[in-house]
Scaffold this motif. Structure first.
Motif, PDB file in Angstrom:
ATOM      1  N   UNK A  94       0.834  -1.209   0.000  1.00 44.70           N
ATOM      2  CA  UNK A  94       0.000   0.000   0.000  1.00 44.70           C
ATOM      3  C   UNK A  94       0.866   1.256   0.000  1.00 44.70           C
ATOM      4  N   UNK A  95       1.927   1.251   0.801  1.00 44.17           N
ATOM      5  CA  UNK A  95       2.815   2.413   0.841  1.00 44.17           C
ATOM      6  C   UNK A  95       3.517   2.616  -0.500  1.00 44.17           C
ATOM      7  N   UNK A  96       3.930   1.529  -1.142  1.00 40.50           N
ATOM      8  CA  UNK A  96       4.560   1.668  -2.447  1.00 40.50           C
ATOM      9  C   UNK A  96       3.566   2.210  -3.469  1.00 40.50           C
ATOM     10  N   UNK A  97       2.328   1.708  -3.443  1.00 39.11           N
ATOM     11  CA  UNK A  97       1.298   2.192  -4.361  1.00 39.11           C
ATOM     12  C   UNK A  97       1.022   3.680  -4.117  1.00 39.11           C
ATOM     13  N   UNK A  98       0.896   4.070  -2.856  1.00 34.71           N
ATOM     14  CA  UNK A  98       0.632   5.472  -2.522  1.00 34.71           C
ATOM     15  C   UNK A  98       1.740   6.367  -3.052  1.00 34.71           C
ATOM     16  N   UNK A  99       3.002   5.947  -2.881  1.00 33.66           N
ATOM     17  CA  UNK A  99       4.129   6.750  -3.362  1.00 33.66           C
ATOM     18  C   UNK A  99       4.125   6.859  -4.884  1.00 33.66           C
TER      19      UNK A  99
END
Length: 320
Positions: A94-99
Motif C-alpha cells: 500500500x505504501x509503495x502504491x501510494x508513493x
C-alpha cells in the motif's frame, strides 16, 4: 521499431503496466509473457489482488510469492494464509502504491489506497497480540467467552453499530462456510470487524469480557495503538475520499490539498507517542506515514519494492 520499444521501456519504468500490455503486441514479437507480467503488475497497482498470483504462471516465482503474501485466502482452509497471517506485506505494498500514485499525480487512486489502509489499520494494531492478522479461522476463544457481547446482535449495551454487530457475529462462524460465503464476508464485512475490535479495546463505554483474553500488561499499549488507528480513519487526509470520484463527489484533490490535509492530520494524531510518529520526516511523500504505520504495528513497515521489481523485470523482457 526501436524507438517504439524505447517508449515501452519508459512506460514500464513509470509503472504504466496497462499501457505497456495494450501496446506490446504491436512492437514486440511473441508478447504473451510481457502481457502477462503487465496484467500482474496492473492488478497490484489497482489493489485488485484476489487470485491473480496463482494465475500469473509466466511471472517469476519470487514475485508471485511476494504478491501472494499480500492477498486474502479465497477459502477458509487455503494455505498459505497470506494477508491473514500478517498484514505487514500488504501495508508495505500500500505504501509503495501510494508513493507511485503521488509521483504520477494520480491522486484519486492514491486517496482510495489511503482509505483501504485506514479500514484495516486496527488489525495491524491487533496483529502482535493475536499472532495473526485477524484470521476468522483463528479467533481466540475468549472473544466469545461468557459475558462477551462481541457479535451479539441487538445488544444495546454494546458500542458497536448494527453493521458492526452483524459483521462480528458473522466472523465468529464464517470459517465454517463454503468459499462463496467466505469471499462475500471479506468483500463486505471484514473491515467492519477491524473497527469493531478497535472499539472494544479502545473506546467502549461499557466493557464486557470480549477483551479479557489479552494480558493486562499488553492491553494498555494495544488500546493506545488501536485508538490511533481509529483516529487515522477520521483524519482530514482520509476524509478526502469523499471529495474524490472514488467517494461521493466529483472533485479530485490537488497535491496542495493533499499535503495540507496530511499536515492537519499529523497535528490531530500527535496526541500521544504512537500518533506522534506521524510527525517524523522519514522521506516518504506524505512524510511520517510509514513511521505511523510502523508504530501502530510495533514493527518496521516501509514501502515494498514489489512494483519496482516487476517494472525492472518488465524492462528486461522488453530489451531481450
Amino acid at each position: 521499431m526501436e524507438s517504439a520499444r524505447d517508449l515501452l521501456v519508459s512506460l514500464a519504468r513509470r509503472y504504466a503496466f496497462a499501457d505497456v500490455g495494450a501496446l506490446a503486441a504491436d512492437v514486440v514479437a511473441g508478447a504473451d509473457e510481457i502481457e502477462a507480467v503487465c496484467e500482474f503488475g496492473q492488478r497490484l497497482m489497482s489493489l485488485d489482488a484476489e487470485d491473480f498470483a496463482a494465475e500469473a504462471r509466466s511471472v517469476p516465482a519470487d514475485l508471485r510469492r511476494r504478491a501472494r503474501a499480500c492477498t486474502m485466502p479465497q477459502t477458509p482452509k487455503e494455505q498459505p494464509r497470506g494477508a491473514l497471517e500478517s498484514l505487514r506485506p500488504a501495508y508495505a505494498l500500500l505504501l509503495e502504491v501510494i508513493a507511485i500514485r503521488w509521483h504520477r499525480r494520480e491522486l484519486s487512486p492514491m486517496v482510495a489506497a489511503l482509505h483501504i489502509a485506514s479500514e484495516y489499520l486496527p488489525l495491524l494494531a491487533f496483529e502482535p497480540v493475536l499472532g495473526n492478522a485477524g484470521d476468522p479461522a483463528r479467533w481466540p476463544p475468549g472473544l466469545a467467552a461468557p459475558g462477551s457481547r462481541f457479535g451479539v446482535i441487538g445488544e444495546r449495551e454494546c458500542d458497536h453499530t448494527k453493521a458492526e454487530q452483524s459483521a462480528a457475529n458473522r466472523t465468529l462462524r464464517v470459517s465454517g462456510e463454503p468459499g462463496e460465503g467466505w469471499r462475500a464476508y471479506f468483500d463486505r464485512q471484514h473491515s467492519q470487524v477491524a473497527g469493531a475490535l478497535a472499539t472494544c479495546v479502545a473506546t467502549c463505554r461499557t466493557p464486557c469480557s470480549a477483551m479479557e483474553w489479552i494480558e493486562p500488561s499488553r492491553r494498555e499499549d494495544l488500546s493506545t495503538r488501536a485508538r490511533v488507528a481509529l483516529t487515522f480513519a477520521d483524519t482530514p487526509l482520509v476524509r478526502l475520499r469523499h471529495a474524490a470520484p472514488v467517494g461521493h463527489g466529483f472533485g479530485v484533490p490537488s497535491p496542495e490539498e493533499v499535503l495540507d490535509a496530511w499536515e492537519r492530520s499529523r497535528t490531530i494524531l500527535a496526541k500521544n507517542e504512537i500518533g506522534n510518529a506521524a510527525t517524523e520526516d522519514d522521506g516518504f511523500p506524505l512524510a511520517g506515514l510509514p513511521s505511523l504505520f510502523s508504530a501502530i504495528a510495533t514493527a518496521p513497515t516501509t514501502p515494498s519494492t514489489l512494483l519496482s521489481d516487476i517494472s525492472t523485470h518488465l524492462v528486461r523482457l522488453l530489451r531481450s
